[in-house]
Design a protein around this motif. Sequence first.
Motif, PDB file in Angstrom:
ATOM      1  N   TYR A 162       0.837  -1.209   0.000  1.00 43.27           N
ATOM      2  CA  TYR A 162       0.000   0.000   0.000  1.00 43.27           C
ATOM      3  C   TYR A 162       0.871   1.259   0.000  1.00 43.27           C
ATOM      4  O   TYR A 162       0.565   2.239  -0.661  1.00 43.27           O
ATOM      5  CB  TYR A 162      -0.954   0.004   1.196  1.00 43.27           C
ATOM      6  CG  TYR A 162      -2.031  -1.065   1.116  1.00 43.27           C
ATOM      7  CD1 TYR A 162      -2.697  -1.310  -0.089  1.00 43.27           C
ATOM      8  CD2 TYR A 162      -2.389  -1.820   2.226  1.00 43.27           C
ATOM      9  CE1 TYR A 162      -3.689  -2.278  -0.171  1.00 43.27           C
ATOM     10  CE2 TYR A 162      -3.376  -2.801   2.145  1.00 43.27           C
ATOM     11  CZ  TYR A 162      -4.021  -3.025   0.941  1.00 43.27           C
ATOM     12  OH  TYR A 162      -4.999  -3.986   0.846  1.00 43.27           O
ATOM     13  N   LYS A 163       1.980   1.189   0.759  1.00 40.79           N
ATOM     14  CA  LYS A 163       2.903   2.333   0.780  1.00 40.79           C
ATOM     15  C   LYS A 163       3.478   2.585  -0.613  1.00 40.79           C
ATOM     16  O   LYS A 163       3.671   3.719  -1.021  1.00 40.79           O
ATOM     17  CB  LYS A 163       4.052   2.081   1.773  1.00 40.79           C
ATOM     18  CG  LYS A 163       3.695   2.379   3.213  1.00 40.79           C
ATOM     19  CD  LYS A 163       4.870   2.176   4.143  1.00 40.79           C
ATOM     20  CE  LYS A 163       5.847   3.338   4.074  1.00 40.79           C
ATOM     21  NZ  LYS A 163       6.897   3.232   5.113  1.00 40.79           N
ATOM     22  N   LEU A 207      -6.486   3.137   4.772  1.00 44.00           N
ATOM     23  CA  LEU A 207      -6.023   4.530   4.892  1.00 44.00           C
ATOM     24  C   LEU A 207      -6.102   4.970   6.353  1.00 44.00           C
ATOM     25  O   LEU A 207      -5.148   5.521   6.901  1.00 44.00           O
ATOM     26  CB  LEU A 207      -6.880   5.471   4.032  1.00 44.00           C
ATOM     27  CG  LEU A 207      -6.708   5.393   2.517  1.00 44.00           C
ATOM     28  CD1 LEU A 207      -7.717   6.319   1.838  1.00 44.00           C
ATOM     29  CD2 LEU A 207      -5.296   5.769   2.088  1.00 44.00           C
ATOM     30  N   TYR A 208      -7.276   4.720   7.003  1.00 51.10           N
ATOM     31  CA  TYR A 208      -7.454   5.132   8.401  1.00 51.10           C
ATOM     32  C   TYR A 208      -6.467   4.415   9.311  1.00 51.10           C
ATOM     33  O   TYR A 208      -5.896   5.009  10.224  1.00 51.10           O
ATOM     34  CB  TYR A 208      -8.898   4.878   8.864  1.00 51.10           C
ATOM     35  CG  TYR A 208      -9.936   5.651   8.092  1.00 51.10           C
ATOM     36  CD1 TYR A 208      -9.670   6.943   7.627  1.00 51.10           C
ATOM     37  CD2 TYR A 208     -11.190   5.103   7.806  1.00 51.10           C
ATOM     38  CE1 TYR A 208     -10.629   7.659   6.909  1.00 51.10           C
ATOM     39  CE2 TYR A 208     -12.152   5.820   7.093  1.00 51.10           C
ATOM     40  CZ  TYR A 208     -11.856   7.093   6.644  1.00 51.10           C
ATOM     41  OH  TYR A 208     -12.791   7.800   5.943  1.00 51.10           O
ATOM     42  N   GLU A 255       1.881   5.599   9.503  1.00 49.61           N
ATOM     43  CA  GLU A 255       2.450   5.439   8.152  1.00 49.61           C
ATOM     44  C   GLU A 255       2.057   6.612   7.248  1.00 49.61           C
ATOM     45  O   GLU A 255       2.797   6.999   6.360  1.00 49.61           O
ATOM     46  CB  GLU A 255       1.929   4.139   7.493  1.00 49.61           C
ATOM     47  CG  GLU A 255       2.205   2.873   8.273  1.00 49.61           C
ATOM     48  CD  GLU A 255       3.640   2.400   8.143  1.00 49.61           C
ATOM     49  OE1 GLU A 255       4.362   2.916   7.279  1.00 49.61           O
ATOM     50  OE2 GLU A 255       4.036   1.519   8.930  1.00 49.61           O
ATOM     51  N   LEU A 256       0.844   7.133   7.497  1.00 47.17           N
ATOM     52  CA  LEU A 256       0.329   8.247   6.688  1.00 47.17           C
ATOM     53  C   LEU A 256       0.018   9.447   7.568  1.00 47.17           C
ATOM     54  O   LEU A 256      -0.309   9.289   8.743  1.00 47.17           O
ATOM     55  CB  LEU A 256      -0.976   7.842   5.969  1.00 47.17           C
ATOM     56  CG  LEU A 256      -0.918   6.859   4.810  1.00 47.17           C
ATOM     57  CD1 LEU A 256      -2.328   6.594   4.288  1.00 47.17           C
ATOM     58  CD2 LEU A 256      -0.036   7.368   3.677  1.00 47.17           C
ATOM     59  N   VAL A 257       0.108  10.612   6.975  1.00 42.95           N
ATOM     60  CA  VAL A 257      -0.309  11.857   7.625  1.00 42.95           C
ATOM     61  C   VAL A 257      -1.506  12.385   6.842  1.00 42.95           C
ATOM     62  O   VAL A 257      -1.466  12.414   5.603  1.00 42.95           O
ATOM     63  CB  VAL A 257       0.829  12.904   7.578  1.00 42.95           C
ATOM     64  CG1 VAL A 257       0.362  14.246   8.122  1.00 42.95           C
ATOM     65  CG2 VAL A 257       2.056  12.411   8.330  1.00 42.95           C
ATOM     66  N   ILE A 277      -6.819  14.256   1.773  1.00 44.84           N
ATOM     67  CA  ILE A 277      -5.466  14.209   1.192  1.00 44.84           C
ATOM     68  C   ILE A 277      -4.543  13.523   2.194  1.00 44.84           C
ATOM     69  O   ILE A 277      -4.462  13.927   3.362  1.00 44.84           O
ATOM     70  CB  ILE A 277      -4.898  15.634   0.915  1.00 44.84           C
ATOM     71  CG1 ILE A 277      -5.857  16.463   0.074  1.00 44.84           C
ATOM     72  CG2 ILE A 277      -3.510  15.548   0.272  1.00 44.84           C
ATOM     73  CD1 ILE A 277      -5.924  16.127  -1.374  1.00 44.84           C
ATOM     74  N   TYR A 278      -3.839  12.494   1.737  1.00 50.94           N
ATOM     75  CA  TYR A 278      -2.947  11.734   2.622  1.00 50.94           C
ATOM     76  C   TYR A 278      -1.530  11.714   2.064  1.00 50.94           C
ATOM     77  O   TYR A 278      -1.329  11.605   0.857  1.00 50.94           O
ATOM     78  CB  TYR A 278      -3.465  10.297   2.786  1.00 50.94           C
ATOM     79  CG  TYR A 278      -4.789  10.238   3.507  1.00 50.94           C
ATOM     80  CD1 TYR A 278      -4.836  10.155   4.898  1.00 50.94           C
ATOM     81  CD2 TYR A 278      -5.988  10.315   2.803  1.00 50.94           C
ATOM     82  CE1 TYR A 278      -6.064  10.133   5.569  1.00 50.94           C
ATOM     83  CE2 TYR A 278      -7.210  10.296   3.472  1.00 50.94           C
ATOM     84  CZ  TYR A 278      -7.236  10.204   4.855  1.00 50.94           C
ATOM     85  OH  TYR A 278      -8.444  10.197   5.511  1.00 50.94           O
TER      86      TYR A 278
END
Length: 201
Positions: free
Chosen positions: A9-10, A35-36, A43-45, A51-52
Amino acid sequence: MANKTITEYKKVFEENNGILRAATAIELGVPKHVLYKMVKTGELVREAQGIYRLSDTDPLGNPDLVSISLRVPKAVFCLISALYFHGLTTQIPHYVYFALPRDVKTPKIQYPPIRVFHLSEKPYQAGIVEHELDGVQVRIYDREKTIADCFKFREKIGMEVALEAAKDYLRQPRPNVSLLMKYARINRVEKVMRPYVEALI
């Protein structure tokens, strides 16, 4: 969710400069719940609404312009936002100013605060230049079109802002006065602009 899966996914984000709209990420095979989860695990901001960005990438240098470009593909940055980008104003933009074609609805965006200007086809298309900011294609009107727009919308942004921009522009090396007046004609402000431009040259 195995580590390998997260890595996959990354990779979707890595292949898109580390930043994606949620809708695009989902289209590319990243489920919404993932995503959540990736935000929870760091891993995500969440850069802005929908928008991630991968947390191990550099923070955005132009977060407002990048997030609006990703969320509103037809947005072209104009007026104070474009003046600020081109270094033609001392004003700090309190809103993100962008143009849209007449038939495109104003998007519902809570943050950043926006000011939207709907333009007919010719004024909308004239003077668009694409810049790559933070790995994202961002559309901004060129310096000359931006000044012509400031005269067109002088009642919305203030005549002093338009005059300051025109002065700063004409002091720069090799100003293109014929292009400036071409945009003035497209915007139907040639009669307003010409005396000021002639006085400043």
